[in-house]
Design a protein around this motif. Structure first.
Motif, PDB file in Angstrom:
ATOM      1  N   ILE A  21       0.847  -1.184   0.000  1.00 52.50           N
ATOM      2  CA  ILE A  21       0.000   0.000   0.000  1.00 52.50           C
ATOM      3  C   ILE A  21       0.879   1.229   0.000  1.00 52.50           C
ATOM      4  N   LEU A  22       0.669   2.081  -0.958  1.00 48.37           N
ATOM      5  CA  LEU A  22       1.439   3.316  -1.005  1.00 48.37           C
ATOM      6  C   LEU A  22       0.506   4.483  -0.762  1.00 48.37           C
ATOM      7  N   PHE A  23       1.004   5.473  -0.080  1.00 47.99           N
ATOM      8  CA  PHE A  23       0.195   6.661   0.153  1.00 47.99           C
ATOM      9  C   PHE A  23       0.749   7.766  -0.721  1.00 47.99           C
ATOM     10  N   GLY A  24      -0.135   8.369  -1.492  1.00 43.26           N
ATOM     11  CA  GLY A  24       0.324   9.402  -2.402  1.00 43.26           C
ATOM     12  C   GLY A  24       1.436   8.833  -3.266  1.00 43.26           C
TER      13      GLY A  24
ATOM     14  N   ALA B 221       4.722   9.472   2.292  1.00 47.08           N
ATOM     15  CA  ALA B 221       4.551   9.290   3.730  1.00 47.08           C
ATOM     16  C   ALA B 221       4.988   7.901   4.182  1.00 47.08           C
ATOM     17  N   LEU B 222       4.533   6.918   3.491  1.00 48.13           N
ATOM     18  CA  LEU B 222       4.771   5.554   3.954  1.00 48.13           C
ATOM     19  C   LEU B 222       4.556   4.581   2.801  1.00 48.13           C
TER      20      LEU B 222
ATOM     21  N   CYS C 159       6.270  13.214   8.290  1.00 45.24           N
ATOM     22  CA  CYS C 159       4.974  13.051   7.625  1.00 45.24           C
ATOM     23  C   CYS C 159       3.856  12.694   8.594  1.00 45.24           C
TER      24      CYS C 159
ATOM     25  N   VAL D 264       1.340   2.549  13.827  1.00 44.22           N
ATOM     26  CA  VAL D 264       1.391   2.691  12.361  1.00 44.22           C
ATOM     27  C   VAL D 264       1.783   1.361  11.716  1.00 44.22           C
TER      28      VAL D 264
ATOM     29  N   TYR E 124      -0.694  -0.705   9.321  1.00 42.70           N
ATOM     30  CA  TYR E 124      -0.277  -0.912   7.924  1.00 42.70           C
ATOM     31  C   TYR E 124      -0.297  -2.412   7.576  1.00 42.70           C
TER      32      TYR E 124
END
Lengths: 120, 120
Positions: free
Chosen positions: B13-16, B20-21, B62, B89, B93
């Motif tokens: 899973i990528l954010f943006g 961020a992560l 972030c 987190v 995740y």
């Protein structure tokens, strides 16, 4: 407060060690389908023709038949087409991505609340 | 014929734009939690200390508060600890990854039938 704008998650699916098919290869496959050419797809993706060709060759060998067929004319010569199997692979991969993303939509929206934008 | 052995999908899973992560940062965070040290985690992940430190700094900025706290002693000196937020987190995740993977388990098993192993 939900922050849907700052977090646009993308879900990516890798098979094994990303050997058969991963996000980079699928994006390349999609770009070849759009441009009809490995070299044009390579330019779009800002990778060398050689790198794109290597990825295509590797994808082809991992599936029961080719995903991309290249016309005679040699490297850079005759254009390329995504085969029926290639189109099926592309569609199924994207559908899997979309279904996986939908399944965790709420969790990701909650998670986004932990983020700050712009970064501290 | 299903080929569960040849295809072990991982969902990432990528954010943006993975700012961020993303998978690399989460793996690093997990490794810091396990080793208690940025430099040990960097070695485990075969990346330079400098690279690991940059990723940690970027992660920290972030989120609403730090995910990794570093003891005084300077770079490479005082060890590092994953904070309560960092552990949260990490857990969330991984839970999102696992739920997303479960949601497309059947589709991925079907998809695997298109693959050949070893490659042609």
């Amino acid at each position: 407060m939900a922050n849907s704008a700052k977090t646009q998650p993308s879900i990516r699916i890798l098979f094994g060690a990303a050997v058969a098919l991963g996000p980079g290869k699928v994006d390349l496959l999609e770009s070849i389908a759009e441009t009809g050419s490995i070299s044009a797809a390579a330019r779009t993706m800002k990778m060398s023709y050689r790198r794109a060709w290597t990825l295509v060759d590797s994808m082809n060998k991992c599936f029961c038949s080719d995903l991309v067929s290249t016309a005679t004319g040699g490297q850079g010569g005759g254009g390329a087409a995504v085969t029926d199997l290639g189109l099926e692979v592309l569609a199924r991969y994207r559908a899997i991505e979309a279904k996986a993303a939908r399944s965790v939509e709420a969790e990701i929206a909650d998670f986004a609340d932990l983020l700050v934008e712009p970064p501290r």
